[in-house]
Design an enzyme around this catalytic site. Structure first.
Site, short mmCIF file in Angstrom:
data_model
loop_
_atom_site.label_atom_id
_atom_site.label_comp_id
_atom_site.label_asym_id
_atom_site.label_seq_id
_atom_site.Cartn_x
_atom_site.Cartn_y
_atom_site.Cartn_z
CG ASP A 1 -5.31 2.65 0.74
OD1 ASP A 1 -6.47 1.83 0.74
OD2 ASP A 1 -3.73 3.11 2.00
CG MET B 1 -11.80 -2.23 5.38
SD MET B 1 -10.48 -1.74 4.77
CE MET B 1 -9.60 -1.10 5.78
N GLY C 1 0.93 -2.01 4.25
CA GLY C 1 1.62 -0.98 4.07
C GLY C 1 2.62 0.13 4.83
CB SER C 2 3.41 0.53 8.53
OG SER C 2 1.81 0.04 9.14
CG MET D 1 -11.18 3.44 2.83
SD MET D 1 -10.01 3.87 3.18
CE MET D 1 -8.89 3.74 1.90
CG ASP E 1 -6.55 -2.47 3.15
OD1 ASP E 1 -5.69 -2.32 3.66
OD2 ASP E 1 -7.61 -1.93 2.63
N GLY E 2 -5.50 -4.35 6.21
CA GLY E 2 -4.77 -3.23 7.49
C GLY E 2 -4.21 -4.21 8.88
N GLY E 3 -2.44 -3.83 8.99
CA GLY E 3 -2.70 -4.64 10.31
C GLY E 3 -1.77 -5.81 9.96
N GLY F 1 -9.21 4.29 7.58
CA GLY F 1 -8.76 5.23 7.77
C GLY F 1 -7.35 5.95 7.98
CG PHE F 2 -5.72 6.68 10.37
CD1 PHE F 2 -5.05 7.72 9.86
CD2 PHE F 2 -7.08 7.00 11.20
CE1 PHE F 2 -5.99 9.42 10.80
CE2 PHE F 2 -7.95 7.73 11.70
CZ PHE F 2 -6.94 9.24 11.05
N GLY F 3 -3.57 3.89 8.56
CA GLY F 3 -1.70 3.16 8.32
C GLY F 3 -1.82 2.92 9.71
N GLY F 4 -0.52 1.50 9.55
CA GLY F 4 -0.22 1.55 10.57
C GLY F 4 -1.53 0.66 11.94
CB SER G 1 -1.04 -0.07 1.29
OG SER G 1 -1.25 1.11 1.57
CG HIS H 1 -3.57 -1.39 -1.52
ND1 HIS H 1 -5.23 -1.87 -1.79
CD2 HIS H 1 -4.55 -0.77 -0.45
CE1 HIS H 1 -5.72 -2.01 -1.08
NE2 HIS H 1 -5.35 -1.03 -0.10
CG HIS I 1 -9.08 0.48 -0.37
ND1 HIS I 1 -9.41 0.20 0.69
CD2 HIS I 1 -10.73 0.74 -0.04
CE1 HIS I 1 -9.50 0.43 1.48
NE2 HIS I 1 -11.19 0.30 1.16
CG MET J 1 -8.28 7.33 3.26
SD MET J 1 -7.00 7.43 4.62
CE MET J 1 -6.91 5.60 3.95
C1 DX5 Z 1 -6.24 1.96 5.71
C2 DX5 Z 1 -6.21 1.16 4.64
C3 DX5 Z 1 -4.84 0.49 3.72
C4 DX5 Z 1 -3.57 0.59 4.92
C5 DX5 Z 1 -2.82 -0.34 5.34
O1 DX5 Z 1 -7.70 2.70 5.53
O2 DX5 Z 1 -6.58 0.61 3.76
O3 DX5 Z 1 -5.29 0.48 2.83
O4 DX5 Z 1 -2.74 1.69 4.07
O5 DX5 Z 1 -1.57 -0.03 6.04
P1 DX5 Z 1 -0.85 -0.93 7.19
O6 DX5 Z 1 -0.61 -1.77 6.17
O7 DX5 Z 1 0.05 -0.46 8.12
O8 DX5 Z 1 -2.10 -1.36 8.08
ZN ZN Z 2 -6.73 0.17 1.58
#
Ligand code: DX5
Ligand code: ZN
Length: 253
Positions: free
Chosen positions: A66, A168, A228-229, A99, A206-208, A173-176, A39, A64, A97, A68
């Site tokens: 994102d 999800m 992502g992170s 959002m 998607d996420g974590g 809304g946020f990575g990490g 991502s 990927h 994606h 928002m």
């Molecule tokens: C969160 C995004 C994800 C995000 C995942 O709202 O949809 O795609 O980039 O990031 P990580 O892998 O850091 O959770």
């Molecule tokens: Zn995403």
């Protein structure tokens, strides 16, 4: 316009094999290799070309992206011009994606900006079936994203029309963030629904996502891992992508 042929064969060939052909022939297990979608939300935006080049060189399958809007989710990220810029350098399919509220308004713009796959949120679409049809008419693969609180059963009547379900595994809304543990059960239930309805939809998480939870997610039925992170905070992102790609899981079919 359809996505390039090698993409279609590689990505959706496995889905067809799993959902239609293999159950006919066998109860054996199938060795799956996940699709990996780094991502770019976690990339260095001041060095986006460098980070996209890294993804191109890596074993990643998709990129990927994102989007928002500060309404559906509390954060604002990237829009159409950045998607265009990433597309100019990308050598892998762009997995967009959305959002955002009323995503129907932007489907064509993101297609023109290079999207190969577009996912809209179940929670944002009054006319979800129509939105998926619009995405396909544009020549993209059509995905439905569901928030952590949205039950799998809400997809009962739409699953056959989806090419992808983005589960999800954090609140969008946020990575990490940390993956919500209920995701594992949710993915199993979604896999059952997909098989029961004979849908070709891939399951994307998607996420974590990280190396600790990847094998469990794949065992539960996931096909695509967004990261992502975990990828971009590593000293060697290419190695992390290769390690995720190597998470081979034997899945009973
Ligand atoms: C969160 C995004 C994800 C995000 C995942 O709202 O949809 O795609 O980039 O990031 P990580 O892998 O850091 O959770
Ligand atoms: Zn995403």
């Amino acid at each position: 316009m359809q996505p390039p042929l090698p993409f279609r064969q590689k990505v959706w060939g496995e889905g067809l094999l799993t959902s239609v052909l293999l159950p006919i022939f066998t109860l054996q297990s199938l060795h799956m290799k996940p699709l990996i979608a780094p991502s770019v939300l976690a990339a260095d935006f001041a060095n986006l070309q460098r980070d996209v080049a890294m993804i191109n060189r890596s074993q990643a399958d998709w990129i990927h992206f994102d989007v928002m809007d500060g309404q559906f989710v509390p954060n604002i990220s990237m829009g159409v011009p950045v998607c265009q810029a990433v597309h100019r350098h990308a050598r892998k399919p762009l997995d967009v994606h959305l959002m955002i509220v009323q995503p129907e308004r932007y489907l064509e713009a993101f297609r023109e900006a290079g999207a190969d796959i577009i996912s809209v949120h179940y929670e944002t679409c009054i006319h979800l079936h129509r939105a998926l049809e619009q995405i396909k008419m544009l020549g993209c693969r059509a995905g439905v994203a569901i928030n952590p609180h949205t039950p799998v059963s809400d997809l009962e009547e739409i699953i056959a029309d989806a090419d992808l379900v983005n589960v999800m595994s954090v609140n969008p809304g946020f990575g990490g963030q940390k993956l919500i543990p209920n995701t594992f059960n949710k993915v199993s239930r979604l896999k059952d629904l997909i098989l029961r309805r004979r849908s070709g939809a891939l399951i994307e998480i998607d996420g974590g996502v990280n190396q600790e939870n990847a094998a469990g997610l794949l065992a539960a039925g996931a096909d695509v891992l967004v990261a992502g992170s975990f990828v971009f905070s590593a000293p060697n992102s290419e190695e992390v992508i290769a390690a995720l790609k190597a998470t081979v899981v034997t899945r009973e079919v």
